[in-house]
Design an enzyme around this catalytic site. Structure first.
Site, PDB file in Angstrom:
ATOM      1  N   ASN A 195      37.352  30.737  53.754  1.00 12.11           N
ATOM      2  CA  ASN A 195      37.267  30.512  52.307  1.00 12.11           C
ATOM      3  C   ASN A 195      37.454  29.044  51.915  1.00 12.11           C
ATOM      4  OD1 ASN A 195      36.912  31.385  49.707  1.00 12.11           O
ATOM      5  ND2 ASN A 195      38.964  32.276  49.467  1.00 12.11           N
ATOM      6  N   HIS A 254      45.783  45.837  45.613  1.00 12.29           N
ATOM      7  CA  HIS A 254      46.398  44.743  44.840  1.00 12.29           C
ATOM      8  C   HIS A 254      46.517  45.097  43.368  1.00 12.29           C
ATOM      9  CE1 HIS A 254      45.445  41.008  47.499  1.00 12.29           C
ATOM     10  NE2 HIS A 254      45.770  42.040  48.231  1.00 12.29           N
ATOM     11  N   ARG A 281      50.459  46.317  46.552  1.00  8.11           N
ATOM     12  CA  ARG A 281      51.043  44.985  46.432  1.00  8.11           C
ATOM     13  C   ARG A 281      51.102  44.657  44.950  1.00  8.11           C
ATOM     14  NH1 ARG A 281      48.411  39.087  47.993  1.00  8.11           N
ATOM     15  NH2 ARG A 281      47.846  39.083  45.805  1.00  8.11           N
ATOM     16  N   TYR A 324      49.498  32.802  41.017  1.00  3.25           N
ATOM     17  CA  TYR A 324      48.815  33.341  42.198  1.00  3.25           C
ATOM     18  C   TYR A 324      48.712  34.873  42.110  1.00  3.25           C
ATOM     19  CZ  TYR A 324      48.035  35.503  46.569  1.00  3.25           C
ATOM     20  OH  TYR A 324      47.506  36.335  47.518  1.00  3.25           O
ATOM     21  N   ASP A 370      53.614  39.221  47.775  1.00  3.93           N
ATOM     22  CA  ASP A 370      53.187  38.015  48.496  1.00  3.93           C
ATOM     23  C   ASP A 370      53.737  36.776  47.783  1.00  3.93           C
ATOM     24  OD1 ASP A 370      51.875  36.068  49.918  1.00  3.93           O
ATOM     25  OD2 ASP A 370      49.859  36.904  49.636  1.00  3.93           O
ATOM     26  N   HIS A 374      53.208  33.788  48.948  1.00  2.00           N
ATOM     27  CA  HIS A 374      52.149  32.807  49.187  1.00  2.00           C
ATOM     28  C   HIS A 374      52.703  31.432  49.535  1.00  2.00           C
ATOM     29  CE1 HIS A 374      47.809  31.640  48.659  1.00  2.00           C
ATOM     30  NE2 HIS A 374      47.693  32.878  49.092  1.00  2.00           N
ATOM     31  N   GLU A 394      55.769  38.979  51.879  1.00  2.00           N
ATOM     32  CA  GLU A 394      54.786  38.231  52.678  1.00  2.00           C
ATOM     33  C   GLU A 394      54.883  36.726  52.454  1.00  2.00           C
ATOM     34  OE1 GLU A 394      50.829  39.648  51.854  1.00  2.00           O
ATOM     35  OE2 GLU A 394      49.944  37.744  52.468  1.00  2.00           O
ATOM     36  N   GLU A 412      48.587  35.207  57.900  1.00  2.00           N
ATOM     37  CA  GLU A 412      47.165  35.200  57.523  1.00  2.00           C
ATOM     38  C   GLU A 412      46.508  33.839  57.771  1.00  2.00           C
ATOM     39  OE1 GLU A 412      47.531  36.333  53.361  1.00  2.00           O
ATOM     40  OE2 GLU A 412      47.026  34.295  52.776  1.00  2.00           O
ATOM     41  N   ARG A 451      50.109  39.344  60.406  1.00  2.00           N
ATOM     42  CA  ARG A 451      48.930  39.497  59.545  1.00  2.00           C
ATOM     43  C   ARG A 451      47.684  38.779  60.055  1.00  2.00           C
ATOM     44  NH1 ARG A 451      48.316  41.015  54.951  1.00  2.00           N
ATOM     45  NH2 ARG A 451      47.514  39.168  53.893  1.00  2.00           N
ATOM     46  N   HIS A 455      45.324  40.740  57.366  1.00  2.00           N
ATOM     47  CA  HIS A 455      44.774  40.135  56.156  1.00  2.00           C
ATOM     48  C   HIS A 455      43.457  40.846  55.828  1.00  2.00           C
ATOM     49  CE1 HIS A 455      43.340  36.028  54.288  1.00  2.00           C
ATOM     50  NE2 HIS A 455      43.793  36.844  53.360  1.00  2.00           N
ATOM     51  N   ASP A 482      37.769  37.569  50.665  1.00  2.00           N
ATOM     52  CA  ASP A 482      37.055  36.476  51.342  1.00  2.00           C
ATOM     53  C   ASP A 482      36.836  36.787  52.825  1.00  2.00           C
ATOM     54  OD1 ASP A 482      39.968  35.733  50.492  1.00  2.00           O
ATOM     55  OD2 ASP A 482      39.725  34.647  52.364  1.00  2.00           O
ATOM     56  N   GLU A 523      45.497  45.465  54.707  1.00  2.00           N
ATOM     57  CA  GLU A 523      45.219  45.040  53.332  1.00  2.00           C
ATOM     58  C   GLU A 523      43.790  45.429  52.961  1.00  2.00           C
ATOM     59  OE1 GLU A 523      45.360  40.790  52.781  1.00  2.00           O
ATOM     60  OE2 GLU A 523      45.486  40.958  50.603  1.00  2.00           O
ATOM     61  N   TRP A 560      49.902  25.875  47.540  1.00  2.00           N
ATOM     62  CA  TRP A 560      49.265  26.862  46.672  1.00  2.00           C
ATOM     63  C   TRP A 560      49.473  28.260  47.258  1.00  2.00           C
ATOM     64  CZ3 TRP A 560      45.117  30.237  47.750  1.00  2.00           C
ATOM     65  CH2 TRP A 560      44.825  31.095  46.662  1.00  2.00           C
TER      66      TRP A 560
HETATM   67  C1  GCO Z   1      46.327  37.788  50.684  1.00  2.00           C
HETATM   68  C2  GCO Z   1      46.037  36.336  50.637  1.00  2.00           C
HETATM   69  C3  GCO Z   1      44.864  35.929  49.814  1.00  2.00           C
HETATM   70  C4  GCO Z   1      44.569  34.452  50.119  1.00  2.00           C
HETATM   71  C5  GCO Z   1      43.112  34.244  50.278  1.00  2.00           C
HETATM   72  C6  GCO Z   1      42.780  32.800  50.589  1.00  2.00           C
HETATM   73  O1  GCO Z   1      47.449  38.111  50.983  1.00  2.00           O
HETATM   74  O2  GCO Z   1      45.411  38.559  50.464  1.00  2.00           O
HETATM   75  O3  GCO Z   1      47.180  35.588  50.424  1.00  2.00           O
HETATM   76  O4  GCO Z   1      45.086  36.162  48.465  1.00  2.00           O
HETATM   77  O5  GCO Z   1      45.059  33.634  49.134  1.00  2.00           O
HETATM   78  O6  GCO Z   1      42.632  35.103  51.273  1.00  2.00           O
HETATM   79  O7  GCO Z   1      41.441  32.664  50.911  1.00  2.00           O
HETATM   80 MG    MG Z   2      48.740  36.588  51.494  1.00  2.00          MG
END
Ligand code: GCO
Ligand code: MG
Length: 416
Positions: free
Chosen positions: A51, A136, A161, A173, A224, A226, A250, A276, A297, A326, A330, A353, A416
Site C-alpha cells: 500500500n 472492523h 475490532r 486512525y 489496534d 497502530h 494490536e 503486520e 500478524r 493482517h 489493501d 482479519e 501514523w
Molecule cells: C490493520 C492495519 C491497516 C493498515 C493498512 C496499511 O490492522 O488492518 O493496521 O489498517 O493501516 O493495512 O496499509
Molecule cells: Mg493493524
C-alpha cells in the site's frame, strides 16, 4: 541432472514457466498482481500489493524477477524462493519480500491446479471447518462505535475490532467516513493527521467499558493502537483494558525494538498482537522466542509467501503464539484466498482479519471463499481459488495514493 536440464524433460516441460506479467489495477484502490504462465497453459496468481508503494514492487518484479523466472520449473517452489532470497544478495525488506511472495503464491497456485487440489490440502489438509474472522467497527464517538459493533454482531461476526474518534484529533486512525471499509491511502500526497497519546489513553478504556456494557462478555473484542504509544504508555493501556478481556491489543508500540514489549508484559495480561509490517522471520523471532506476544500478524503477501510464513507459524507454534494474519483491504482477494487456505490448515491458528473488499474489487477478482456465521470458508477449487478478470482490471488504471502521516499538536512527526 541439473535443474536447467530437468525443465526440458517430460512433464517437467509442462511446468516450465513461459511467461509472467504484472497487472496493476485500481478498482477503488490499487492492487498489483503477478500472473505466471506455464507451457501447459496452467497459470498462477500472486498478490504483490504494498500500500502506497505499489509501483516499487511492480518494477522490482518486472525488471529483477520476471527475467529470472522464464524457463524455470514452476514446481520448484522452494528452490525459486531460495534463488530470489539468497540470489538477490540484498535481503529482506518489504519490497523484496512482497515481490518474492507474489512469485511464491503464484507457484503454489500452479501446483494446486496441476495436482487438482486446493492449497490447504497441499499444505497438509484441514485442521478446522471454518476460519474465525474479525471485522472492523468504528465510530466518530463511543456511541457510534457501539452501534457499529451491534451492526457487525447482527451480520454474524463473533469477533469485532473497535476503533473510535478521539475528541480534538482530526482524521483518527481506523474511523471510516461512511459504512465502507476504512481506506487510509486516499490522496496522491499523504494526508496530515493529528495525534495526542494522552487524549487517546483517556478515551480507549471508556470505549471498551461501554462496549462490554452494551454487548456482553462473550463477544471477542479487538483494538489496534497502530504503533502510536511509547512502551510505558502501552503498558498502561494494556493494564487499563484488562477488565474488558480483549482478544488482543494490536501494535501497542512500534516493534522496531522488541524489548519495548517486555515493559508491557511486566504490567498487563492483555494479549498482544504484532507483525503486520514485518517481512521476515527475523522480525518475528525475538518477540516470539521471548514470549512477548500472543499473536503474530505477519501476512503471506508481505513476508515472502506461503513458503516463508509457514516457517514463521511453525516457530510461533513452539511458543504457543497463534496466527492472526493482517487482512486489510489493501491486501488483495488473492492474498485473502491464500491466507484462508493457510488458516484452514495451520495448527496454531488464532484469527483472521477480514475487511470486506468493495463489490468493484470483488468483480475484478472472482473468488470462491464465503462468509457464514462469523467465519470464512475457503473453497475447494484447485490452487488458492482466486482469479483475475484482466479485461475488467484494465478499466481501472493505477491511481497514485499514499498513506497518511501523523503529527503531534506542536508539529512533531509521529508514527501514523
Ligand atoms: C490493520 C492495519 C491497516 C493498515 C493498512 C496499511 O490492522 O488492518 O493496521 O489498517 O493501516 O493495512 O496499509
Ligand atoms: Mg493493524
Amino acid at each position: 541432472m541439473s535443474i536447467a536440464q530437468s525443465v526440458l524433460q517430460g512433464s517437467v516441460r509442462d511446468r516450465q514457466i513461459v511467461a509472467a506479467r504484472v497487472i496493476v489495477t485500481s478498482p477503488g484502490r490499487n492492487f498489483v498482481t503477478l500472473k505466471v504462465e506455464t507451457r501447459s497453459g496452467v497459470f498462477g496468481l500472486g498478490d504483490a500489493t504494498l500500500n502506497g508503494r505499489e509501483l516499487a514492487v511492480a518494477a522490482y518484479l518486472e525488471h529483477h524477477v520476471i527475467p529470472n523466472l522464464i524457463g524455470r520449473d514452476a514446481g520448484c517452489i522452494e528452490d525459486t524462493w531460495q534463488f530470489l532470497y539468497r540470489g538477490a544478495y540484498w535481503r529482506r525488506g518489504p519490497v523484496t519480500m512482497t515481490a518474492i511472495a507474489a512469485v511464491d503464491v503464484a507457484l503454489w497456485d500452479i501446483l494446486g491446479k496441476m495436482a487438482g487440489l486446493p492449497l490447504y490440502r497441499l499444505l497438509g489438509g484441514r485442521s478446522r471447518e471454518g476460519v474465525l474472522v474479525y471485522g472492523h467497527a468504528s465510530g466518530r464517538d463511543i456511541e457510534e462505535a457501539s452501534a457499529e459493533v451491534a451492526r457487525f454482531v447482527s451480520m454474524g461476526y463473533r469477533a469485532v475490532r473497535a476503533q473510535c474518534g478521539v475528541p480534538g484529533l482530526k482524521k483518527p486512525y481506523g474511523v471510516t467516513r461512511e459504512k465502507n471499509a476504512y481506506e487510509p491511502a486516499e490522496s496522491e500526497l499523504p494526508a496530515e493527521t493529528l495525534w495526542s497519546s494522552p487524549a487517546y489513553l483517556e478515551l480507549v478504556p471508556k470505549l471498551f467499558d461501554r462496549l462490554r456494557a452494551d454487548h456482553g462478555r462473550s463477544l471477542e473484542l479487538l483494538h489496534d493502537v497502530h504503533h502510536r504509544l511509547a512502551p510505558i504508555e502501552a503498558a498502561r493501556l494494556a493494564r487499563d483494558l484488562e477488565p474488558y478481556r480483549l482478544f488482543w491489543l494490536e501494535d501497542a508500540t512500534p516493534a522496531d525494538n522488541p524489548a519495548g514489549f517486555e515493559l508491557i508484559r511486566r504490567h498487563a495480561v492483555t494479549p498482544l498482537a504484532v507483525g503486520e509490517v514485518f517481512n521476515s522471520i527475523f522480525d518475528c523471532k525475538g518477540l516470539i522466542e521471548r514470549q512477548l506476544i500472543d499473536f503474530i500478524r505477519t501476512s503471506i503477501v508481505h513476508a515472502g509467501g506461503v513458503t516463508h510464513v509457514r516457517r514463521i507459524a511453525d516457530l510461533a507454534g513452539l511458543y504457543q503464539v497463534r496466527t492472526g494474519f493482517h487482512g486489510a483491504t489493501d491486501l488483495s482477494p488473492v492474498t485473502m484466498g491464500a491466507a484462508l487456505h493457510f488458516d484452514t490448515w495451520v495448527a496454531n491458528f488464532g484469527i483472521q482479519e477480514y475487511m470486506h473488499h468493495t463489490e468493484q474489487t470483488l468483480e475484478v477478482f472472482p473468488h470462491d471463499y464465503t462468509f457464514r456465521d462469523g467465519r470464512l470458508y475457503c473453497g475447494e477449487s484447485p490452487g488458492h481459488g482466486v482469479d483475475i478478470d484482466e479485461q475488467l482490471a484494465q478499466r481501472y488504471p493505477y491511481s497514485p495514493r499514499q498513506l497518511p502521516i501523523a503529527r503531534l499538536e506542536d508539529g512533531t512527526m509521529w508514527d501514523w
